[in-house]
Design a protein around this motif. Structure first.
Motif, PDB file in Angstrom:
ATOM      1  N   LYS A 109      -7.399   1.249  11.656  1.00 14.96           N
ATOM      2  CA  LYS A 109      -7.276   1.143  10.289  1.00 14.96           C
ATOM      3  C   LYS A 109      -8.095   0.236   9.594  1.00 14.96           C
ATOM      4  O   LYS A 109      -8.856   0.517   8.566  1.00 14.96           O
ATOM      5  N   ASN A 140       6.644   6.508   8.136  1.00 13.94           N
ATOM      6  CA  ASN A 140       5.653   5.712   8.495  1.00 13.94           C
ATOM      7  C   ASN A 140       5.989   4.533   8.732  1.00 13.94           C
ATOM      8  O   ASN A 140       5.162   3.703   9.675  1.00 13.94           O
ATOM      9  N   ASP A 190       0.642  -1.381  -0.045  1.00 10.57           N
ATOM     10  CA  ASP A 190       0.015   0.079   0.221  1.00 10.57           C
ATOM     11  C   ASP A 190       0.718   1.343  -0.003  1.00 10.57           C
ATOM     12  O   ASP A 190       1.883   1.280   0.655  1.00 10.57           O
ATOM     13  N   ILE A 191       0.462   2.233  -0.938  1.00 10.70           N
ATOM     14  CA  ILE A 191       1.238   3.487  -0.851  1.00 10.70           C
ATOM     15  C   ILE A 191       0.543   4.613   0.066  1.00 10.70           C
ATOM     16  O   ILE A 191      -0.520   4.904  -0.343  1.00 10.70           O
ATOM     17  N   ASP A 192       1.346   4.783   1.232  1.00 10.97           N
ATOM     18  CA  ASP A 192       0.797   5.757   2.277  1.00 10.97           C
ATOM     19  C   ASP A 192       1.775   6.814   2.464  1.00 10.97           C
ATOM     20  O   ASP A 192       1.897   7.221   3.548  1.00 10.97           O
ATOM     21  N   TYR A 193       2.474   7.005   1.436  1.00 16.91           N
ATOM     22  CA  TYR A 193       3.574   8.068   1.572  1.00 16.91           C
ATOM     23  C   TYR A 193       3.797   9.155   0.431  1.00 16.91           C
ATOM     24  O   TYR A 193       3.355   8.633  -0.642  1.00 16.91           O
ATOM     25  N   GLU A 234       4.745   2.421  12.087  1.00 18.56           N
ATOM     26  CA  GLU A 234       3.923   1.128  12.090  1.00 18.56           C
ATOM     27  C   GLU A 234       4.784   0.378  12.884  1.00 18.56           C
ATOM     28  O   GLU A 234       3.957  -0.681  13.687  1.00 18.56           O
ATOM     29  N   ASN A 287       9.189  10.373   3.936  1.00 18.63           N
ATOM     30  CA  ASN A 287       8.022  10.122   4.660  1.00 18.63           C
ATOM     31  C   ASN A 287       7.730   8.356   4.561  1.00 18.63           C
ATOM     32  O   ASN A 287       7.065   8.111   5.884  1.00 18.63           O
ATOM     33  N   GLU A 334     -10.821   1.152   6.568  1.00 10.71           N
ATOM     34  CA  GLU A 334     -11.048   0.392   5.204  1.00 10.71           C
ATOM     35  C   GLU A 334     -12.443   0.036   5.064  1.00 10.71           C
ATOM     36  O   GLU A 334     -12.836  -0.209   4.032  1.00 10.71           O
TER      37      GLU A 334
END
Length: 234
Positions: free
Chosen positions: A225, A210, A198-201, A214, A206, A229
Motif C-alpha cells: 500500500k 474492508n 480514507d474512503i476505500d469502500y 485490514e 463493503n 501511494e
C-alpha cells in the motif's frame, strides 16, 4: 552521473600520458564521491521509512493534534493576558464546516449508555456483581453472634448502631464503582463515522468487509500500500 564532463578527443590528444591518468583519476574520485552520497541518502531514506513503519498507525495525526492543542493553549494565555474571551473570539473565526467537524469529533467520545437502559441489562449487571462478591464467612459468623436477634431484623427490630462498615469495605465499594464508570466510558454502541479516514469502500457492507481484511491482512500488505501511494510499486 552522466553530467560528469568528459574531455574531447582533440583536448585528450594534447595531454601527456601522466596528465591523462590524472584526469581519469579525478573523474574516478568524482564518481566515488557521488556514489557515497547516493548510498548515504539511500540509507537515510531507509532509516526514515523504517521509523515511520514502526510508529503507531495514527502517529502523524496525533502529532498534529498535539501541536494544535499547544498552539491553542498559547493563544488562550495570550487572550487572557489581553483580557479577551478566547472561546468567543475563536468561534467568530471558525467556519460552519469546521464547527461541524469539531462537533462530530466531540460526539465520538460521547457515551451513549451513561446509566440505566432496561431491566434485562440491570438484571445481568446485578448477577455479575453478585458473582464477584467474595464473602468472609468468619467475619459473617462473628457479626451474627455479636448482633444476636438483631442480625435478622424484623419489622420491629432496631438495627441502628449495631453495624458499621469497615474502611476496607468502603474502599472496595469505591474501587468497584470507579471500575464500572471506567468500563462505561469505554462502551460504544456504534462507531461514529470518521470524516478524515480514507474512503476505500462503496457501501457500508463493503466498508465492514474492508475493515475485516485490514484486521487480518493489514500487516502483510502495508508495504504494498505504501508503494502504491508513493507510485513506486513494481
Amino acid at each position: 552521473m552522466a553530467d560528469i564532463a568528459e574531455p574531447s578527443s582533440s583536448a585528450d590528444a594534447t595531454l601527456t600520458p601522466k596528465q591523462r591518468m590524472a584526469e581519469r583519476m579525478r573523474r574516478l574520485r568524482e564518481l566515488h564521491t557521488r556514489r557515497n552520497e547516493a548510498q548515504k541518502l539511500n540509507h537515510q531514506e531507509v532509516v526514515e521509512e523504517d521509523r515511520r513503519q514502526n510508529q503507531p498507525k495514527n502517529w502523524e495525526r496525533r502529532q498534529e493534534w498535539a501541536e494544535l492543542k499547544l498552539e491553542e493553549a498559547e493563544q488562550r494565555d495570550a487572550a487572557q493576558k489581553e483580557g479577551k474571551d478566547y472561546d468567543r473570539q475563536r468561534n467568530m473565526d471558525v467556519s460552519a464546516e469546521d464547527a461541524l467537524k469539531w462537533d462530530r469529533r466531540k460526539r465520538k467520545h460521547y457515551n451513549p449508555d451513561p446509566g440505566f437502559s432496561n431491566f434485562e441489562a440491570s438484571d445481568r449487571q446485578y448477577d455479575r456483581l453478585v458473582k464477584n462478591i467474595k464473602p468472609d464467612m468468619e467475619q459473617y459468623e462473628a457479626k451474627r453472634q455479636a448482633m444476636g436477634d438483631a442480625f435478622y431484623a424484623g419489622a420491629g427490630s432496631i438495627v441502628h448502631g449495631h453495624h458499621k462498615d469497615t474502611k476496607e469495605a468502603v474502599d472496595r465499594l469505591a474501587d468497584d464503582v470507579e471500575r464500572q464508570i471506567e468500563k462505561r466510558e469505554k462502551f460504544s454502541r456504534r462507531r461514529v463515522h470518521d470524516d478524515e479516514a480514507d474512503i476505500d469502500y462503496i457501501n457500508e457492507r463493503n466498508m465492514k468487509f474492508n475493515k475485516k481484511l485490514e484486521r487480518f491482512y493489514g500487516q502483510y500488505t502495508q508495504e504494498i500500500k505504501q508503494n502504491l501511494e508513493r507510485g513506486t510499486a513494481v
